[in-house]
Design a protein around this motif. Sequence first.
Motif, PDB file in Angstrom:
ATOM      1  N   LEU A 256       6.458 -11.886   3.628  1.00 24.63           N
ATOM      2  CA  LEU A 256       6.385 -13.219   4.213  1.00 24.63           C
ATOM      3  C   LEU A 256       7.225 -13.328   5.474  1.00 24.63           C
ATOM      4  N   VAL A 257       8.361 -12.643   5.524  1.00 23.77           N
ATOM      5  CA  VAL A 257       9.142 -12.638   6.764  1.00 23.77           C
ATOM      6  C   VAL A 257       8.311 -12.051   7.898  1.00 23.77           C
ATOM      7  N   LYS A 258       7.666 -10.928   7.633  1.00 26.04           N
ATOM      8  CA  LYS A 258       6.872 -10.310   8.697  1.00 26.04           C
ATOM      9  C   LYS A 258       5.709 -11.208   9.117  1.00 26.04           C
ATOM     10  N   ALA A 259       5.094 -11.902   8.163  1.00 28.68           N
ATOM     11  CA  ALA A 259       4.011 -12.835   8.508  1.00 28.68           C
ATOM     12  C   ALA A 259       4.548 -13.952   9.399  1.00 28.68           C
ATOM     13  N   SER A 273       2.638   0.546   2.674  1.00 27.33           N
ATOM     14  CA  SER A 273       2.245   0.632   1.270  1.00 27.33           C
ATOM     15  C   SER A 273       3.414   1.171   0.453  1.00 27.33           C
ATOM     16  N   PRO A 274       3.650   0.606  -0.744  1.00 26.96           N
ATOM     17  CA  PRO A 274       2.744  -0.191  -1.571  1.00 26.96           C
ATOM     18  C   PRO A 274       2.768  -1.692  -1.319  1.00 26.96           C
ATOM     19  N   LEU A 275       3.559  -2.202  -0.365  1.00 29.35           N
ATOM     20  CA  LEU A 275       3.423  -3.609   0.008  1.00 29.35           C
ATOM     21  C   LEU A 275       2.113  -3.790   0.766  1.00 29.35           C
ATOM     22  N   VAL A 276       1.657  -5.027   0.830  1.00 28.21           N
ATOM     23  CA  VAL A 276       0.452  -5.355   1.600  1.00 28.21           C
ATOM     24  C   VAL A 276       0.772  -6.552   2.479  1.00 28.21           C
ATOM     25  N   ASP A 277       0.108  -6.634   3.606  1.00 25.83           N
ATOM     26  CA  ASP A 277       0.372  -7.735   4.523  1.00 25.83           C
ATOM     27  C   ASP A 277      -0.080  -9.062   3.911  1.00 25.83           C
ATOM     28  N   ALA A 278       0.691 -10.096   4.179  1.00 27.44           N
ATOM     29  CA  ALA A 278       0.350 -11.432   3.688  1.00 27.44           C
ATOM     30  C   ALA A 278      -0.971 -11.890   4.308  1.00 27.44           C
TER      31      ALA A 278
END
Length: 297
Positions: A256-259, A273-278
Amino acid sequence: MTHDPRPFGRLLTAMVTPFTTDGTLDVEGAAKLATYLIDEQGNDALVISGTTGESPTTTDAEKDTLLRAVVEAVGDRARVVAGVGTNNTAHTIELAHTAEKAGAHGLLVVTPYYNKPPQAGVAKHFLTVADAVGLPVMVYDIPHRAGTAIATETMCRIAEHDRIVAVKDAKGDFVASSWVTSRTDLAYYSGDDAATLPLLAIGGVGLVGTSTHFTGRIAKDLIEAFERGDAAAALALHRQGMPLFTGIFRQPGTMLVKAGLRARGLPAGPVRSPLVDAGDDELNQLRQDAAAAGIVL
């Protein structure tokens, strides 16, 4: 030994690590983001390569390059704390030595995760790392991620080491934290944005934040209001910030910070990965949370 009561200032942000669109390290973007966090958000120090900085998916070489870029960008305007925590004591020491050579002002060392050492092993880990370096150490107590809490007696034991000076407290156990702040001179920083005011009330000194990529001024004003004895103003700022102090964690904070940074046109890039963009829905919710705190994204 008596330590500086605020060895890293009052407000720190666990900075995200900007990547380019192809997923490589954005060194220029990191320098720009660090400058924004100091000049516009009022940070006294930055934590680089914490979990929010995607340390599990950056290489040792990337961590070194990132740290050097941020140290150069901030100069003498702020301190830089390098995240060097792993669940391997020898590897943590390697990262600590590299960070020291790169110009870090301190180290963030998390409880060894996943392998769940006993308290004797937890203490040995922190003491061995502190023995091996010349930099001040901030211990990171976050049992819901690490799987192991640092017991009060363990914290008091390691506090006797000259270079273990601070705690990033994300345990959520104010009774335990109160015992440690009453028995040691460790500087307690909240590791949970919304817990800053309660922690200050039992002897804390500041915050290592995530939402503070956007709420830095609110958080800094809150801490300073409490310090000057204006509890009503501190409470008002706490309530103002709450929607974003908590909303940033609807998903892993990095996402969410990056979004939010992308929405503001600031360096961020994708997550690894393994995170995904918001997605759009998550960004819209983040904007609502920000607006409720008086912040436009």
